[in-house]
Design an enzyme around this catalytic site. Sequence first.
Site, PDB file in Angstrom:
ATOM      1  N   CYS A 187      26.153  51.444  43.740  1.00 34.81           N
ATOM      2  CA  CYS A 187      24.998  50.864  43.040  1.00 34.81           C
ATOM      3  C   CYS A 187      23.897  51.859  42.680  1.00 34.81           C
ATOM      4  CB  CYS A 187      24.419  49.726  43.880  1.00 34.81           C
ATOM      5  SG  CYS A 187      25.546  48.325  43.953  1.00 34.81           S
TER       6      CYS A 187
ATOM      7  N   LYS B 247      28.120  54.940  53.394  1.00 38.20           N
ATOM      8  CA  LYS B 247      27.228  54.535  54.487  1.00 38.20           C
ATOM      9  C   LYS B 247      28.078  53.815  55.530  1.00 38.20           C
ATOM     10  CE  LYS B 247      25.738  49.979  52.884  1.00 38.20           C
ATOM     11  NZ  LYS B 247      24.629  49.089  52.657  1.00 38.20           N
TER      12      LYS B 247
HETATM   13  N1  LIG Z   1      28.839  46.417  45.574  1.00 35.58           N
HETATM   14  C1  LIG Z   1      27.591  46.059  45.806  1.00 35.58           C
HETATM   15  O1  LIG Z   1      27.017  46.315  46.888  1.00 35.58           O
HETATM   16  C2  LIG Z   1      26.792  45.327  44.756  1.00 35.58           C
HETATM   17  C3  LIG Z   1      25.583  44.719  45.106  1.00 35.58           C
HETATM   18  C4  LIG Z   1      24.864  44.032  44.123  1.00 35.58           C
HETATM   19  C5  LIG Z   1      25.344  43.998  42.810  1.00 35.58           C
HETATM   20  N2  LIG Z   1      26.516  44.628  42.499  1.00 35.58           N
HETATM   21  C6  LIG Z   1      26.991  44.537  41.128  1.00 35.58           C
HETATM   22  O2  LIG Z   1      28.003  43.516  41.056  1.00 35.58           O
HETATM   23  C7  LIG Z   1      29.028  43.885  40.133  1.00 35.58           C
HETATM   24  C8  LIG Z   1      30.362  43.930  40.848  1.00 35.58           C
HETATM   25  O3  LIG Z   1      30.306  44.956  41.807  1.00 35.58           O
HETATM   26  P1  LIG Z   1      31.452  45.148  42.897  1.00 35.58           P
HETATM   27  O4  LIG Z   1      31.024  46.241  43.797  1.00 35.58           O
HETATM   28  O5  LIG Z   1      31.817  43.830  43.461  1.00 35.58           O
HETATM   29  O6  LIG Z   1      32.630  45.660  41.937  1.00 35.58           O
HETATM   30  P2  LIG Z   1      34.129  45.962  42.339  1.00 35.58           P
HETATM   31  O7  LIG Z   1      34.525  47.119  41.510  1.00 35.58           O
HETATM   32  O8  LIG Z   1      34.280  46.024  43.809  1.00 35.58           O
HETATM   33  O9  LIG Z   1      34.906  44.649  41.842  1.00 35.58           O
HETATM   34  C9  LIG Z   1      35.020  44.256  40.523  1.00 35.58           C
HETATM   35  C10 LIG Z   1      36.247  43.347  40.409  1.00 35.58           C
HETATM   36  O10 LIG Z   1      36.310  42.802  39.098  1.00 35.58           O
HETATM   37  C11 LIG Z   1      37.668  42.748  38.699  1.00 35.58           C
HETATM   38  N3  LIG Z   1      37.735  42.619  37.231  1.00 35.58           N
HETATM   39  C12 LIG Z   1      37.649  43.583  36.287  1.00 35.58           C
HETATM   40  N4  LIG Z   1      37.725  43.049  35.054  1.00 35.58           N
HETATM   41  C13 LIG Z   1      37.829  41.707  35.223  1.00 35.58           C
HETATM   42  C14 LIG Z   1      37.902  40.607  34.335  1.00 35.58           C
HETATM   43  N5  LIG Z   1      37.884  40.785  33.024  1.00 35.58           N
HETATM   44  N6  LIG Z   1      37.994  39.372  34.856  1.00 35.58           N
HETATM   45  C15 LIG Z   1      38.010  39.186  36.186  1.00 35.58           C
HETATM   46  N7  LIG Z   1      37.946  40.181  37.082  1.00 35.58           N
HETATM   47  C16 LIG Z   1      37.843  41.424  36.608  1.00 35.58           C
HETATM   48  C17 LIG Z   1      38.252  44.026  39.264  1.00 35.58           C
HETATM   49  O11 LIG Z   1      39.671  43.948  39.357  1.00 35.58           O
HETATM   50  C18 LIG Z   1      37.564  44.079  40.630  1.00 35.58           C
HETATM   51  O12 LIG Z   1      38.314  43.410  41.620  1.00 35.58           O
HETATM   52  C19 LIG Z   1      28.584  45.229  39.551  1.00 35.58           C
HETATM   53  O13 LIG Z   1      27.869  44.995  38.366  1.00 35.58           O
HETATM   54  C20 LIG Z   1      27.657  45.796  40.609  1.00 35.58           C
HETATM   55  O14 LIG Z   1      26.718  46.676  40.087  1.00 35.58           O
HETATM   56  C21 LIG Z   1      27.254  45.274  43.435  1.00 35.58           C
END
Ligand SMILES: NC(=O)c1ccc[n+]([C@@H]2O[C@H](COP(=O)([O-])OP(=O)(O)OC[C@H]3O[C@@H](n4cnc5c(N)ncnc54)[C@H](O)[C@@H]3O)[C@@H](O)[C@H]2O)c1
Length: 446
Positions: A266, A327
């Site tokens: 992030c 982390k």
């Molecule tokens: N990881 C964190 O701590 C966190 C915290 C707050 C916000 N976010 C935000 O949330 C969002 C997701 O982050 P994350 O860490 O969970 O991502 P991630 O990469 O862990 O997971 C994303 C998932 O989406 C799937 N995907 C891709 N294209 C797709 C589609 N068209 N339809 C359905 N699924 C699809 C992927 O296969 C994957 O499993 C990002 O925008 C991130 O910035 C993340």
Amino acid sequence: MKISVFGTGYVGLATGVCFADMGYSVMSLDVEPEKVEKLNQGIPTIFEPGLEDILKRNLAAQRISFTTDYKMAVESSDVLFIAVGTPSGDDGSANLDYVVSAANSIGQFMNSKKVILTKSTVPVGTNYLIRDTIRAALKKKGSSLEFDMVSNPEFLREGSAIHDCLHPDRIVIGFENESAAKVVRRLYDPFIKNGAKMIEMDIPSAEVTKYAANAFLATKISIMNEFSRLCDKVGANIENVRVGLSADHRIGPHFIYAGVGYGGSCFPKDVKALIYTGQKYDEDLKILNAVEQTNFIQRERFVNEVFKRVGQSGKGKKIAVWGVAFKPGTDDIRESPSLYAIEKFLASGFSVSAYDPVAAENAKIHLGARSDLSFVAHQDEALSGADALCIFTEWKSFLQPDFAKLKKSMKYSLIFDGRNIYDLEVMRESGFEYHSIGRPLVGVQK
Ligand SMILES: NC(=O)c1ccc[n+]([C@@H]2O[C@H](COP(=O)([O-])OP(=O)(O)OC[C@H]3O[C@@H](n4cnc5c(N)ncnc54)[C@H](O)[C@@H]3O)[C@@H](O)[C@H]2O)c1
């Protein structure tokens, strides 16, 4: 109210199981069939404390299921969460391909009025882009169905994603019409009854709030890192400075630890994306440019410090690495300072023996199999014959090692600590040469 969640990463999976735990019927979708298969069997695809229990419990109660079938996931629910990834593009902008693809599929299969909540972190304007993409897909099939967009950024922290999802300190929603807000208030009612605070605003403000929060936290870390470099020069101790600062209630104790720099999925990408948004709107975000630069200097300086002490050429030398996760509490290695350092060490001819309690598998995939890099099953194993130990993640198991055993096992009693986890006095007494961040060097060996 039925819920579908698109994306089963850290955010989507936590969202799905937590809403299921509140009694909702949830269908979670991912485009990767292997993930879906594992999740339907109750096997977590990421490491998160408490995830396995909550997943198994809700699968057993048939409140959650996982699918790759977009048609089924869209048609079966009234509320749709978009929680797909938004990684950095080459120019630092957020790559919206996954978001647009999800929006396209939603439009393609939409059969009744829906409320669509965007949990992915997306630049200002993206909820309108999602709306337009869905409208275009609907138009293509001759439909003019109505739907509402709600920006609902996620603030969970990896390592406590389940806890944070169940007990959010705030729920931010950005919306355009009252009927959508009414649905979302009802949706979050179980969480609000548990004490969560809902903050309502317009869509662009909600989109900016998410980036502003991450950019602010990254700024706190970078300014402490900048102070740590000054402390090094003037003979001060950043830990004393931190304690002095944290007593000021206007500053507070959180996110003011100096270290080898922030990483993760992030902060690095969100700071970059916000800088990019500034450029797009002809607004030079000077502080954020400095935050990013400082973060890079921090990891580069750490590695150079190691080279200065053990030599630029690593031929015949071995570095032990403790921690590859960005982390503690997570298996996420994205943008981890540890990976940057390991790659530098290997490029200089050092062999590296690394240990991480949960993130080793991800690091192995990222770095690839090679003879000069090994991942060991126990932290002590990494130390055997090592010229130096480098610490990148403050896992609990690293906090109280048997220093006498460490000394015996290592070639030299030399530690570079990127997280300031040891007491200087203890290190002095233990006979180590101990380099940390913004604190005096201890026990220099001739
Ligand atoms: N990881 C964190 O701590 C966190 C915290 C707050 C916000 N976010 C935000 O949330 C969002 C997701 O982050 P994350 O860490 O969970 O991502 P991630 O990469 O862990 O997971 C994303 C998932 O989406 C799937 N995907 C891709 N294209 C797709 C589609 N068209 N339809 C359905 N699924 C699809 C992927 O296969 C994957 O499993 C990002 O925008 C991130 O910035 C993340």
